[in-house]
Scaffold this motif. Structure first.
Motif, PDB file in Angstrom:
ATOM      1  N   ASN A   5      20.223  24.868 -59.133  1.00 49.16           N
ATOM      2  CA  ASN A   5      20.067  25.122 -57.706  1.00 49.16           C
ATOM      3  C   ASN A   5      20.036  26.635 -57.496  1.00 49.16           C
ATOM      4  N   ALA A   6      18.937  27.139 -56.956  1.00 46.81           N
ATOM      5  CA  ALA A   6      18.769  28.586 -56.791  1.00 46.81           C
ATOM      6  C   ALA A   6      19.847  29.194 -55.896  1.00 46.81           C
ATOM      7  N   GLU A  13      24.005  36.056 -52.752  1.00 44.21           N
ATOM      8  CA  GLU A  13      23.237  37.310 -52.700  1.00 44.21           C
ATOM      9  C   GLU A  13      22.114  37.164 -51.677  1.00 44.21           C
ATOM     10  N   PRO A  14      21.724  38.264 -51.054  1.00 44.77           N
ATOM     11  CA  PRO A  14      20.641  38.175 -50.077  1.00 44.77           C
ATOM     12  C   PRO A  14      19.319  37.791 -50.748  1.00 44.77           C
ATOM     13  N   PRO A  20      12.484  29.174 -55.593  1.00 43.69           N
ATOM     14  CA  PRO A  20      11.843  28.015 -56.225  1.00 43.69           C
ATOM     15  C   PRO A  20      12.700  26.766 -56.047  1.00 43.69           C
ATOM     16  N   SER A  21      12.065  25.614 -56.128  1.00 46.46           N
ATOM     17  CA  SER A  21      12.799  24.366 -55.974  1.00 46.46           C
ATOM     18  C   SER A  21      13.646  24.095 -57.214  1.00 46.46           C
ATOM     19  N   SER A  24      11.526  22.732 -59.985  1.00 44.17           N
ATOM     20  CA  SER A  24      10.731  23.774 -60.628  1.00 44.17           C
ATOM     21  C   SER A  24      11.585  24.579 -61.612  1.00 44.17           C
ATOM     22  N   LEU A  25      12.804  24.914 -61.211  1.00 44.82           N
ATOM     23  CA  LEU A  25      13.695  25.661 -62.104  1.00 44.82           C
ATOM     24  C   LEU A  25      14.047  24.839 -63.348  1.00 44.82           C
ATOM     25  N   PHE A  26      14.279  23.542 -63.159  1.00 44.00           N
ATOM     26  CA  PHE A  26      14.604  22.670 -64.279  1.00 44.00           C
ATOM     27  C   PHE A  26      13.440  22.591 -65.259  1.00 44.00           C
ATOM     28  N   LYS A  27      12.233  22.391 -64.751  1.00 41.73           N
ATOM     29  CA  LYS A  27      11.054  22.311 -65.613  1.00 41.73           C
ATOM     30  C   LYS A  27      10.825  23.618 -66.370  1.00 41.73           C
TER      31      LYS A  27
END
Length: 64
Positions: A5-6, A13-14, A20-21, A24-27
């Protein structure tokens, strides 16, 4: 999957752009990590096979 989870990774942080979803991060992570995972498996497999081969030797063959 909070690890991917981004918002969780940023720790508040700002954000200056679109995040990204999680999917998407997992892939992306899996695409980058799979060669290393395969290599790790193959190294362990070679060590296992080597141990089996050496265990089949008699003591005199090991000293030769």
């Amino acid at each position: 999957m909070e690890l991917f989870n981004a918002q969780h990774v940023l720790h508040g942080e700002p954000v200056t752009g679109e995040l990204p979803s999680t999917n998407s991060l997992f892939k992306t992570t899996i695409n980058m990590a799979w060669p290393s995972m395969v290599e790790s498996f193959l190294v362990a497999l070679v060590g296992f096979i080597d141990t089996i081969m050496v265990s089949a030797l008699t003591p005199l063959q090991r000293w030769a």
